[in-house]
Design a protein around this motif. Structure first.
Motif, mmCIF file in Angstrom:
data_model
loop_
_atom_site.group_PDB
_atom_site.id
_atom_site.type_symbol
_atom_site.label_atom_id
_atom_site.label_comp_id
_atom_site.label_asym_id
_atom_site.label_seq_id
_atom_site.Cartn_x
_atom_site.Cartn_y
_atom_site.Cartn_z
ATOM 1 N N GLU A 132 52.481 39.652 26.997
ATOM 2 C CA GLU A 132 53.752 38.999 26.670
ATOM 3 C C GLU A 132 54.847 40.050 26.508
ATOM 4 N N PRO A 133 56.117 39.689 26.738
ATOM 5 C CA PRO A 133 57.208 40.658 26.575
ATOM 6 C C PRO A 133 57.208 41.285 25.180
ATOM 7 N N THR A 134 57.306 42.609 25.148
ATOM 8 C CA THR A 134 57.296 43.327 23.865
ATOM 9 C C THR A 134 58.693 43.656 23.380
ATOM 10 N N GLY A 135 59.709 43.500 24.238
ATOM 11 C CA GLY A 135 61.072 43.803 23.826
ATOM 12 C C GLY A 135 61.338 45.293 23.746
ATOM 13 N N ASP A 136 62.390 45.637 23.026
ATOM 14 C CA ASP A 136 62.795 47.039 22.915
ATOM 15 C C ASP A 136 61.742 47.862 22.185
ATOM 16 N N LEU A 137 61.718 49.147 22.513
ATOM 17 C CA LEU A 137 60.779 50.054 21.860
ATOM 18 C C LEU A 137 61.142 50.207 20.389
ATOM 19 N N PRO A 138 60.201 50.048 19.471
ATOM 20 C CA PRO A 138 60.511 50.217 18.042
ATOM 21 C C PRO A 138 60.972 51.637 17.727
ATOM 22 N N ASP A 139 61.710 51.777 16.637
ATOM 23 C CA ASP A 139 62.165 53.114 16.207
ATOM 24 C C ASP A 139 60.975 54.004 15.888
#
Length: 561
Positions: A132-139
């Motif tokens: 599934e889409p994970t979105g932006d990379l976490p900080d």
């Protein structure tokens, strides 16, 4: 007081040793690599999760000296546990669990050691959904570890090809094998060597739920029947597998043993194709080469793959095998494990007859399968197929005991006592003094060219050395003949066309063709025996110099005048 001082001194020495090892690794690899064109930088901390809440709390320090990888590059965490790596939009970042530590587990006892990065998710035209889409990379991508010492002596379970086609075959696995392992106390972890399922990827979850009942951490290898055939290229063929199990290439350490798991299924770059070959991609070689630079030369390397290494032919690409052996050349202690063949074999690669380069031969163990012959054969009184493997090995699982740098492999037959290590066959009813030529056959399931097998008739003969022969197992031949008779007489069709049996499938499926066994010994016993019932004693010395005995009776009849 003296005991307290001694304990403190030991802790200080171990701490200094740990720091020294971390410093040595950091001399080879940095803790941070800058992002390059087309990548982002994944960064975070590996930390001591003292309260095991999977969150980095203020009082939980970072762990230095831990290897972190993006599948090719490796960094080593600094003194504060910090790492940073470049990451693509189809990549992953994972830690290599060090000795003395453990990662969290999910509800099915699968280790959580990775982060998958798919901002847009897997392609949406797959038959089986991917990531599934994970979105932006976490900080920050932080990895918790908690202290768990296995020591230098520990045991693992190894399953070959669980390979259920449907939920009923998962029931077979649960009732035939899982039930006898629930609550086992002296096993540290388990691993399945690929072909977890049989193309039906929706079965990953119910399979995991069954295996989880054993109650130990469970690792997995990807097999050719675990790939997503919708993938247009090999690099994407593991998307459905990855969504459940994480990266297909990874490693972890227990004691002085480095378990390296590699996906050796090269899927044809064509959506819908079921064609593949055994081998490794360049990025996998890069990962392996980098990881081996972190490994102490005398540690034990255990390579886990699905398709076995090949002595000849190209089932595992010979060029790739030569590259693999090149990378392992500097390591004196190695073992590789595979499955795939639904037969059990101990193979040895020698310097003068293969690409292997060391004087000590390389041991490759092709483990037998829990599914036996794909859950085929006649069903028993509990409704579970007989499913003996084509080489006469009963279905079951391996138990490997590691003791520092040494290992011992045992094959456990499902539903049998632990000492069921061989089957002995002799034709029933020998006529004394006749022209018959009865053949005694011993199938020592975990036998090899380094095994010795002899027999005697108790009270009537001395020990006689048996000869190792690569030929079909006699019990399996009898099973095969029975199925051939069923088919010739049309039993299955008669059953299925009988109105009174409507809705009831025939209680079994025909077995695959017999194959020569690599662990069979024979001896022509002759007929010069007195009439009566006698005991045959078989003595086996295995590759670890252990001795096992088993018995079979022989009925001798007087010759009719």
């Amino acid at each position: 007081m003296k005991k307290t001082l001694l304990l403190s001194l030991i802790i200080i020495i171990l701490g200094i040793s740990s720091c020294k090892k971390a410093d040595e690794k950091q001399a080879v690899f940095p803790s941070s690599i800058e992002a390059m064109d087309g990548t982002e930088q994944a960064k975070g901390y590996v930390f001591n999760d003292k309260n095991q809440n999977n969150t980095r709390d203020k009082n939980e320090p970072g762990i230095p000296g831990v290897a972190v990888s993006n599948g090719t590059d490796i960094v080593i965490t600094g003194k504060d546990g910090y790492y940073a790596l470049p990451l693509t939009d189809k990549g992953s970042v994972f830690i290599i669990k060090p000795a003395g530590w453990m990662t969290p587990l999910d509800e099915d006892n699968l280790p959580l050691f990775y982060y998958l990065h798919r901002p847009e998710g897997s392609p949406d035209d797959y038959v089986y959904r991917g990531i599934e889409p994970t979105g932006d990379l976490p900080d920050e991508i932080n990895f918790p570890l908690y202290e768990k010492e296995t020591g230098d002596k520990f045991k693992i379970l190894v399953f070959g090809d669980t390979q259920p086609w449907d939920i009923e075959e998962i029931d077979y696995l649960a009732e035939d094998i899982i039930h006898e392992l629930i609550g086992i106390s002296d096993i540290s972890l388990g691993i399945t060597m690929g072909d977890l399922v049989f193309d039906q990827l929706e079965l990953f979850k119910p399979l995991n739920q069954a295996v989880a009942q054993i109650g130990i951490p469970w690792y997995n290898v990807m097999g050719n029947h675990d790939i997503n055939y919708s993938a247009p290229e090999d690099i994407l063929s593991g998307e459905s597998y990855n969504s459940i199990y994480g990266p297909a290439d990874y490693a972890f350490v227990c004691g002085k043993v480095h378990f390296i798991i590699l996906d050796d299924i090269i899927h044809e770059d064509k959506a819908g194709s079921h064609r593949y070959v055994g081998g490794l991609r360049p990025d996998q070689f890069t990962f392996l080469e980098n990881y081996l630079k972190t490994v102490a030369k005398n540690d034990l390397i255990v390579l886990n793959i699905h398709i076995p290494l090949a002595k000849q032919g190209n089932s595992f690409r010979q060029d790739d095998q030569a590259k693999l052996f090149d990378l392992l050349e500097g390591f004196p202690n190695t073992l590789s494990i595979s499955a795939h063949m639904h037969m059990q074999e101990n193979m040895f690669f020698y310097r003068d007859s293969s690409a292997w380069q060391r004087e000590k031969p390389h041991h490759h163990f092709n483990v037998g399968t829990t599914s036996g012959s794909w859950w085929r054969g006649m069903k028993d009184e509990t409704g579970i197929p007989h499913t003996m493997m084509r080489d006469g090995t009963p279905n079951g699982y391996a138990i490997i005991t590691f003791d520092n740098l040494d290992y011992t492999i045992d094959w456990k037959v499902a539903g049998s006592p632990a000492d069921h290590r061989m089957n002995i066959h002799l034709p029933r009813g020998i006529t004394a003094g006749s022209d018959e030529d009865p053949l005694l056959t011993v199938n020592f399931f975990n036998g090899s060219e380094y095994s010795e097998v002899d027999y005697r008739v108790k009270g009537l003969s001395d020990w006689k050395e048996m000869e190792r022969n690569r030929k079909p197992d006699p019990y399996y031949l009898l099973l095969d003949q029975r199925w051939n008779s069923f088919n010739e007489l049309g039993f299955v069709e008669q059953w299925e066309n009988d109105p009174s049996l409507s809705g009831q499938s025939f209680p079994g499926r025909d077995l695959p063709a017999p194959q020569p066994s690599s662990h069979l010994w024979t001896y022509k016993v002759g007929t010069d025996w007195p009439a009566g019932r006698h005991t045959i004693e078989v003595r086996v010395k295995d590759m670890y110099d252990r001795v096992f005995t088993s018995y079979h009776t022989m009925r001798v009849e007087e010759q009719q005048q």
